[in-house]
Scaffold this active site. Structure first.
Site, PDB file in Angstrom:
ATOM      1  N   GLN A 257       0.862  -1.116  -0.166  1.00 50.07           N
ATOM      2  CA  GLN A 257      -0.179  -0.130  -0.172  1.00 50.07           C
ATOM      3  C   GLN A 257       0.854   1.429  -0.028  1.00 50.07           C
ATOM      4  OE1 GLN A 257      -3.355  -0.194  -0.295  1.00 50.07           O
ATOM      5  NE2 GLN A 257      -3.411   2.009  -0.706  1.00 50.07           N
ATOM      6  N   ALA A 278      -5.571   5.095  -0.584  1.00 50.66           N
ATOM      7  CA  ALA A 278      -5.393   5.164   0.795  1.00 50.66           C
ATOM      8  C   ALA A 278      -3.974   5.284   1.282  1.00 50.66           C
ATOM      9  CB  ALA A 278      -6.155   4.060   1.626  1.00 50.66           C
ATOM     10  N   SER A 283      -6.287   1.544   4.452  1.00 51.53           N
ATOM     11  CA  SER A 283      -6.731   0.818   3.298  1.00 51.53           C
ATOM     12  C   SER A 283      -7.393  -0.430   3.630  1.00 51.53           C
ATOM     13  CB  SER A 283      -5.512   0.609   2.251  1.00 51.53           C
ATOM     14  OG  SER A 283      -6.215  -0.401   1.191  1.00 51.53           O
ATOM     15  N   HIS A 285      -7.963  -2.587   1.638  1.00 49.98           N
ATOM     16  CA  HIS A 285      -7.402  -3.823   1.148  1.00 49.98           C
ATOM     17  C   HIS A 285      -6.228  -4.621   1.994  1.00 49.98           C
ATOM     18  CE1 HIS A 285      -8.773  -3.695  -3.152  1.00 49.98           C
ATOM     19  NE2 HIS A 285      -8.800  -2.415  -2.954  1.00 49.98           N
ATOM     20  N   ASP A 292     -10.942  -5.443  -5.912  1.00 51.41           N
ATOM     21  CA  ASP A 292     -11.514  -4.484  -6.877  1.00 51.41           C
ATOM     22  C   ASP A 292     -11.794  -5.202  -8.069  1.00 51.41           C
ATOM     23  OD1 ASP A 292     -10.860  -2.186  -5.249  1.00 51.41           O
ATOM     24  OD2 ASP A 292      -8.745  -2.150  -6.049  1.00 51.41           O
ATOM     25  N   GLU A 339     -16.245   4.664  -5.894  1.00 51.39           N
ATOM     26  CA  GLU A 339     -15.426   3.786  -6.639  1.00 51.39           C
ATOM     27  C   GLU A 339     -16.433   2.060  -6.652  1.00 51.39           C
ATOM     28  OE1 GLU A 339     -11.955   2.398  -4.368  1.00 51.39           O
ATOM     29  OE2 GLU A 339     -11.140   4.162  -4.332  1.00 51.39           O
ATOM     30  N   HIS A 342     -15.089  -1.309  -6.066  1.00 50.20           N
ATOM     31  CA  HIS A 342     -14.568  -1.803  -4.574  1.00 50.20           C
ATOM     32  C   HIS A 342     -15.306  -2.455  -4.053  1.00 50.20           C
ATOM     33  CE1 HIS A 342     -11.527  -1.234  -1.269  1.00 50.20           C
ATOM     34  NE2 HIS A 342     -12.582  -1.429  -0.682  1.00 50.20           N
TER      35      HIS A 342
HETATM   36 ZN   LIG Z   1     -10.337  -1.183  -3.909  1.00 49.42          ZN
END
Ligand SMILES: [Zn+2]
Length: 381
Positions: A257, A278, A283, A285, A292, A339, A342
């Site tokens: 990240q 992020a 994040s 993630h 995603d 988004e 996401h």
């Molecule tokens: Zn994402």
């Protein structure tokens, strides 16, 4: 207001004199003088007038919050009775005087109704009253605003009623001021955004995603086991509906990240990078529960909106425990631009509730303060 010669005039209640009645006046008594019936102030009440056997009968009725004081002609009070009759000798004006004796205090709560307000109503002048603001969970109270100025910063605000007033209780969404931090990344409802921080959290139950599902099958993508099991079910179900989804991103470690964010900063500058990606530790993630999607192997995230896959996910993702983290119109709440690609796994029950109520995760959590305490199984860790 004067309508025509030889008619009895009323200022607010013309309707009480029907057309036929007006005509009758004119025909029967051409010499009858004009009488103007007024209310002062006009919001104070309703006045009516009638011509009866050579007399004029006027009636005054005060509006709510006003009282009738009397009939006035040429500066003199001629009667304090609401109904008054007299014989006019020439054109004249008679005015019903009203006096306001109650003030209306109205309350509103601002910032998406970030709280409740209590205490509005009608009050006598010079009465001392208290209005109360009660912020909702996740909101802070900034103050009572009147005519654009803060008049009090106390939740309970007492003052003496002098006139009608509109008071706004200003609330502000403020995650930092609350115990909203669910920093335990293992928790499927962990809140990860710009106001929280995961640190270097790394999940311990990551599994690899099937290559058929990947945009870049040559690379390795991982998700936490429970999230992946449900992602796989969702992916197969979409495929049965004729919709193929490709995963373009899944688990990203703190270090990965960092790279993503720094690349974005280099490319677009820090302000843009902060809105669209992020910082490390902030994040979803990094949780190992976010993915995603793109619509085809060469698809880009930004082209995903409106594709069959995007529409299918909006309709069905919650059935598999996934929600769109950053929906349209919720930028202020999530801190991220829309988004549509996401999605994040939060479990079936929570996803179902979010979907039904149209809530993002943070909004959902704010309806359930208990989620902000560490769940029992983590307390001793
Ligand atoms: Zn994402």
């Amino acid at each position: 207001m004067k309508l025509s010669k030889n008619m009895l005039l009323v200022n607010t209640s013309i309707i009480v004199l029907s057309i036929s009645l007006l005509l009758a006046f004119r025909l029967i008594d051409r010499s009858f003088p004009d009488v103007h019936v007024l209310a002062y102030p006009t919001v104070g009440g309703v006045v009516q007038g009638e011509q009866l056997e050579g007399q004029v009968v006027v009636t005054a009725e005060a509006n709510k919050g006003y009282r009738f004081l009397g009939w006035v002609q040429n500066g003199q009070v001629v009667s304090e009775k609401a109904t008054f009759s007299f014989k006019p000798s020439n054109e004249q004006t008679i005015t019903a005087n009203f006096q306001k004796y109650m003030a209306e205090i109205k309350l509103v709560a601002s910032e998406n109704l970030g709280g409740q307000v209590y205490g509005e109503g009608e009050f006598d002048f010079d009465e001392e009253i208290t209005v109360i603001a009660e912020p909702k969970f996740g909101y802070v109270f900034e103050g009572w605003i009147k005519d654009g100025n803060i008049v009090s910063e106390h939740l309970d605000y007492s003052f003496v009623v002098k006139d009608d007033a509109l008071l706004e209780a200003r609330f502000k969404l403020d995650l930092k001021s609350q115990t909203l931090r669910i920093s335990d990344g293992d928790y499927f409802l962990a809140l990860v955004n710009k106001d929280t921080y995961l640190g270097r959290y790394a999940p311990t139950d990551l599994v690899s995603i099937n290559k058929d599902m990947l945009k870049y099958p040559q690379w390795r993508y991982e998700l936490r086991e429970e999230a992946y099991t449900n992602l796989e079910k969702m992916w197969k179900s979409a495929k049965e509906d004729g919709v193929v989804l490709y995963i373009a991103s899944a688990y990203r470690s703190y270090d990965t990240q960092s790279q993503v964010f720094n690349e974005n900063v280099n490319r677009h500058g820090e302000i843009v990078a902060n809105r669209s990606s992020a910082r490390p530790g902030e994040s979803e993630h990094q949780l190992g529960t976010a993915v995603d999607f793109v619509a085809h192997k060469n698809g880009r995230l930004m082209d995903f909106e409106g594709t069959p896959g995007a529409l299918w996910l909006m309709e069905n993702a919650h059935k598999y425990g996934f929600i769109m983290s950053y929906p349209k119109g919720k930028e202020e709440i999530t801190g991220y631009i829309y988004e549509p690609w996401h999605y994040r796994y939060i479990g079936m029950d929570a996803a179902q509730e979010c979907k039904e109520a149209g809530l993002t995760l943070v909004e959902y959590l704010m309806t359930k303060p208990q989620f902000f305490e560490k769940p029992a199984e983590y307390v001793n860790n």
